[in-house]
Write a protein that holds these residues in place. Sequence first.
Motif, PDB file in Angstrom:
ATOM      1  N   GLY A  98      51.018  37.063  41.070  1.00 46.35           N
ATOM      2  CA  GLY A  98      50.077  37.308  42.160  1.00 46.35           C
ATOM      3  C   GLY A  98      49.050  38.362  41.828  1.00 46.35           C
ATOM      4  N   ILE A  99      49.474  39.432  41.164  1.00 45.71           N
ATOM      5  CA  ILE A  99      48.552  40.514  40.791  1.00 45.71           C
ATOM      6  C   ILE A  99      47.457  39.986  39.868  1.00 45.71           C
ATOM      7  N   ASN A 100      47.840  39.162  38.895  1.00 38.20           N
ATOM      8  CA  ASN A 100      46.848  38.567  37.994  1.00 38.20           C
ATOM      9  C   ASN A 100      45.878  37.664  38.744  1.00 38.20           C
ATOM     10  N   LYS A 101      46.413  36.898  39.688  1.00 32.32           N
ATOM     11  CA  LYS A 101      45.590  35.987  40.485  1.00 32.32           C
ATOM     12  C   LYS A 101      44.563  36.777  41.311  1.00 32.32           C
ATOM     13  N   ILE A 102      45.031  37.839  41.924  1.00 35.05           N
ATOM     14  CA  ILE A 102      44.176  38.670  42.780  1.00 35.05           C
ATOM     15  C   ILE A 102      43.083  39.362  41.963  1.00 35.05           C
ATOM     16  N   LYS A 103      43.431  39.818  40.757  1.00 32.09           N
ATOM     17  CA  LYS A 103      42.431  40.454  39.885  1.00 32.09           C
ATOM     18  C   LYS A 103      41.339  39.465  39.493  1.00 32.09           C
ATOM     19  N   LYS A 104      41.742  38.239  39.174  1.00 33.11           N
ATOM     20  CA  LYS A 104      40.759  37.211  38.791  1.00 33.11           C
ATOM     21  C   LYS A 104      39.796  36.902  39.928  1.00 33.11           C
ATOM     22  N   LEU A 105      40.270  37.058  41.160  1.00 33.89           N
ATOM     23  CA  LEU A 105      39.427  36.798  42.333  1.00 33.89           C
ATOM     24  C   LEU A 105      38.666  38.054  42.788  1.00 33.89           C
ATOM     25  N   ASN A 106      38.838  39.154  42.025  1.00 38.94           N
ATOM     26  CA  ASN A 106      38.197  40.437  42.369  1.00 38.94           C
ATOM     27  C   ASN A 106      38.569  40.907  43.778  1.00 38.94           C
TER      28      ASN A 106
END
Length: 243
Positions: A98-106
């Motif tokens: 989830g953290i990686n996903k959220i970072k990719k979405l800024n």
Amino acid sequence: MTKDITKVTPYNSETSKKSQVEDMFDNIAPKYDLLNHALSMKIDVLWRNKLVRMMKTDVPKEVLDVATGTGDLAIAVEKGTQANVVGLDLSQQMLNVGINKIKKLNLDRKISMQKGDAENLPFEDNRFDAVSVAFGVRNFENLQKGLAELRRVVKENKSVYILEFSKVEGFLGPFYMFYFKNILPAIGRLVSKDNRAYTYLPDSVNAFPFGEKMKQILSDTGFRKVEYTKLSFGIATIYKATK
């Protein structure tokens, strides 16, 4: 006779349900999103969006998403309400995805993710404008304790939104249960390599007190108003419980 939901565990081992649930989600985290959307044919996205539309009428500024997993509902809540969201989950591996996903979405300035226990929330009373849980309350070791914690941290006159599987009733019921008990676990085992995770899913859904029973449990927990909406012929239900 329906089993007690607290007695239905992923691995049927001597360890606590909480520990088994954490291990299960750590095991399936890398394949979770792929399987989740494929097996539900992305209907779960529509369900989450429905919950967010309901929550939007409360105009929340800060939302807690419990059992956030890989953050799908946390992201939907932020996009739909512009609220700041705290996502909490037992499984660090799910949170990492989830953290990686959220970072990719800024969205990492708007959504924070942290490891924690739904039955012992690390937040003060009356903190959040709304609390959400998608497909997580079935996994609570102590359902009443977990629900009481959700109620504790939401503000007075604000609501907890729970999206959970229920049971398809009527003529479609047998067809859905065949898929749920036979086809879904077989695909889950093949892709995730975890022999129990997708067998636990139908077992826990069968044991979960849905509809009027869940409404009564929420009322008994102290919520002053409880309403629910069935989705997709009763495959899932959204419960809105107001403090």
